[in-house]
Design a protein around this motif. Sequence first.
Motif, PDB file in Angstrom:
ATOM      1  N   ASP A 161      51.141  32.835  52.369  1.00 11.33           N
ATOM      2  CA  ASP A 161      51.582  33.237  51.205  1.00 11.33           C
ATOM      3  C   ASP A 161      52.337  32.325  50.489  1.00 11.33           C
ATOM      4  N   VAL A 162      53.531  31.746  51.248  1.00  9.91           N
ATOM      5  CA  VAL A 162      54.691  30.922  51.080  1.00  9.91           C
ATOM      6  C   VAL A 162      53.751  29.490  50.675  1.00  9.91           C
ATOM      7  N   TRP A 163      52.933  28.976  51.346  1.00  6.30           N
ATOM      8  CA  TRP A 163      52.343  27.710  51.064  1.00  6.30           C
ATOM      9  C   TRP A 163      51.543  27.865  49.827  1.00  6.30           C
ATOM     10  N   ARG A 164      50.944  28.975  49.372  1.00  9.37           N
ATOM     11  CA  ARG A 164      50.253  29.195  48.069  1.00  9.37           C
ATOM     12  C   ARG A 164      51.253  29.235  46.904  1.00  9.37           C
ATOM     13  N   GLU A 165      52.528  29.745  47.069  1.00 11.35           N
ATOM     14  CA  GLU A 165      53.504  29.630  46.189  1.00 11.35           C
ATOM     15  C   GLU A 165      53.862  28.296  46.030  1.00 11.35           C
ATOM     16  N   MET A 166      54.026  27.450  46.872  1.00  7.60           N
ATOM     17  CA  MET A 166      54.359  25.937  46.810  1.00  7.60           C
ATOM     18  C   MET A 166      53.245  25.423  45.900  1.00  7.60           C
ATOM     19  N   LYS A 167      52.224  25.533  46.437  1.00  9.55           N
ATOM     20  CA  LYS A 167      50.959  24.921  46.058  1.00  9.55           C
ATOM     21  C   LYS A 167      50.970  25.048  44.520  1.00  9.55           C
ATOM     22  N   ARG A 168      51.210  26.400  43.860  1.00  9.80           N
ATOM     23  CA  ARG A 168      51.425  26.668  42.472  1.00  9.80           C
ATOM     24  C   ARG A 168      52.395  25.987  41.858  1.00  9.80           C
ATOM     25  N   GLY A 169      53.414  25.617  42.673  1.00  8.76           N
ATOM     26  CA  GLY A 169      54.766  24.774  42.087  1.00  8.76           C
ATOM     27  C   GLY A 169      56.005  25.657  41.794  1.00  8.76           C
ATOM     28  N   PHE A 170      55.826  27.166  42.124  1.00 10.09           N
ATOM     29  CA  PHE A 170      57.099  27.693  41.904  1.00 10.09           C
ATOM     30  C   PHE A 170      57.311  28.833  42.933  1.00 10.09           C
ATOM     31  N   VAL A 171      58.281  28.940  43.434  1.00 11.94           N
ATOM     32  CA  VAL A 171      58.641  30.180  44.439  1.00 11.94           C
ATOM     33  C   VAL A 171      59.240  31.404  43.502  1.00 11.94           C
ATOM     34  N   GLY A 185      63.121  30.105  53.486  1.00  6.43           N
ATOM     35  CA  GLY A 185      63.043  30.886  52.205  1.00  6.43           C
ATOM     36  C   GLY A 185      63.877  30.594  51.174  1.00  6.43           C
ATOM     37  N   LEU A 186      65.050  30.802  51.582  1.00  2.00           N
ATOM     38  CA  LEU A 186      66.162  30.528  50.596  1.00  2.00           C
ATOM     39  C   LEU A 186      66.042  29.050  49.973  1.00  2.00           C
ATOM     40  N   GLY A 187      66.093  28.012  50.875  1.00  2.00           N
ATOM     41  CA  GLY A 187      66.073  26.858  50.347  1.00  2.00           C
ATOM     42  C   GLY A 187      64.722  26.526  49.730  1.00  2.00           C
ATOM     43  N   LEU A 188      63.706  26.846  49.942  1.00  2.00           N
ATOM     44  CA  LEU A 188      62.645  26.685  49.168  1.00  2.00           C
ATOM     45  C   LEU A 188      62.383  27.252  47.641  1.00  2.00           C
ATOM     46  N   TYR A 189      63.262  28.487  47.601  1.00  2.00           N
ATOM     47  CA  TYR A 189      63.566  29.140  46.365  1.00  2.00           C
ATOM     48  C   TYR A 189      64.401  28.101  45.461  1.00  2.00           C
ATOM     49  N   GLY A 203      55.927  21.186  46.308  1.00  2.00           N
ATOM     50  CA  GLY A 203      54.507  21.425  46.915  1.00  2.00           C
ATOM     51  C   GLY A 203      54.754  21.340  48.608  1.00  2.00           C
ATOM     52  N   ALA A 204      53.736  21.853  49.152  1.00  2.00           N
ATOM     53  CA  ALA A 204      53.786  21.869  50.678  1.00  2.00           C
ATOM     54  C   ALA A 204      52.448  21.627  51.231  1.00  2.00           C
ATOM     55  N   VAL A 205      52.320  20.737  52.432  1.00  2.00           N
ATOM     56  CA  VAL A 205      51.011  20.633  53.047  1.00  2.00           C
ATOM     57  C   VAL A 205      51.386  21.130  54.576  1.00  2.00           C
ATOM     58  N   ARG A 206      50.491  22.275  54.766  1.00  2.00           N
ATOM     59  CA  ARG A 206      50.570  22.530  56.087  1.00  2.00           C
ATOM     60  C   ARG A 206      49.744  21.730  57.207  1.00  2.00           C
ATOM     61  N   HIS A 207      50.522  21.363  58.130  1.00  2.00           N
ATOM     62  CA  HIS A 207      49.802  20.848  59.289  1.00  2.00           C
ATOM     63  C   HIS A 207      49.612  21.798  60.507  1.00  2.00           C
ATOM     64  N   ARG A 208      48.897  21.259  61.741  1.00  2.00           N
ATOM     65  CA  ARG A 208      48.890  22.119  62.881  1.00  2.00           C
ATOM     66  C   ARG A 208      50.018  22.046  63.586  1.00  2.00           C
ATOM     67  N   ASP A 209      50.932  21.072  63.077  1.00  2.00           N
ATOM     68  CA  ASP A 209      52.317  21.050  64.006  1.00  2.00           C
ATOM     69  C   ASP A 209      53.492  20.818  63.406  1.00  2.00           C
ATOM     70  N   GLY A 210      53.408  21.547  62.064  1.00  2.00           N
ATOM     71  CA  GLY A 210      54.647  21.652  61.122  1.00  2.00           C
ATOM     72  C   GLY A 210      54.117  21.644  59.541  1.00  2.00           C
ATOM     73  N   THR A 211      55.037  21.143  58.758  1.00  2.00           N
ATOM     74  CA  THR A 211      54.898  21.296  57.298  1.00  2.00           C
ATOM     75  C   THR A 211      55.608  20.075  56.838  1.00  2.00           C
TER      76      THR A 211
END
Length: 226
Positions: A161-171, A185-189, A203-211
């Motif tokens: 859900d957080v990744w999707r918000e980042m993908k939309r460009g706004f938390v 969470g606070l830093g991303l906001y 934006g954010a990219v999810r990896h198997r071993d991090g972000t």
Amino acid sequence: MEEEVNNILLVAAELKSPLATLRQMALSFDNLDSNNESLRDDMVVVSDRAIRQVNDLMKIGKLNERLFEMEPVAVRGVCDEVTRELQYLFHFNKRDLFIRYSNRARLVTANYELLKSIIYNYLLNAVYYTGDGVKSELVVKDIRDKVRVLVRDFGPALPVDVWREMKRGFVEKPTSIAMRPGTGGLGLYIASRFSRYMGAEIGAVRHRDGTSFYVDLTVSKQARLF
């Protein structure tokens, strides 16, 4: 939503004074043994981080006043300043940071102070959510007609859900991230609000071993002339 944000800013303003007092009290301790010196240093580090985030939250309350001037900013210079400030924290937590600059466009249109806060918050995630012996990455590169600043960490996966918000460009609001307590969470906001003000995209990219967290910045018109 606006009322909720205003409540957050009010709480932030109230927290600043006691946090500053706590920091000053920690610095006043003298003649400590090595264990207590380490404890004092931890208190200063935590209070410094909290005060910085409180200051960032208070800046959010001033965004509507358009007080933060947009200008040509040397993006590598901002990254250099942030990494110097956080060098002690990487060292303290026994973390390594790999830095790679490959951008040809050196100037972006941004506010220096706000951009610095975005990069700081991204790197703070990397400090706390990268394991021993693994290097976090700070990359600045050209991507289409933008300059991308990207920070790769190797911590717990970012919730969908957080990744999707980042993908939309706004938390929309500060969200607690169970696997990333204390910074995520606070830093991303904060990064989201500051980037929108500057006309940048996060934006954010999810990896198997991090972000990987990134911000895409507009190349300065001054840079285009060259």
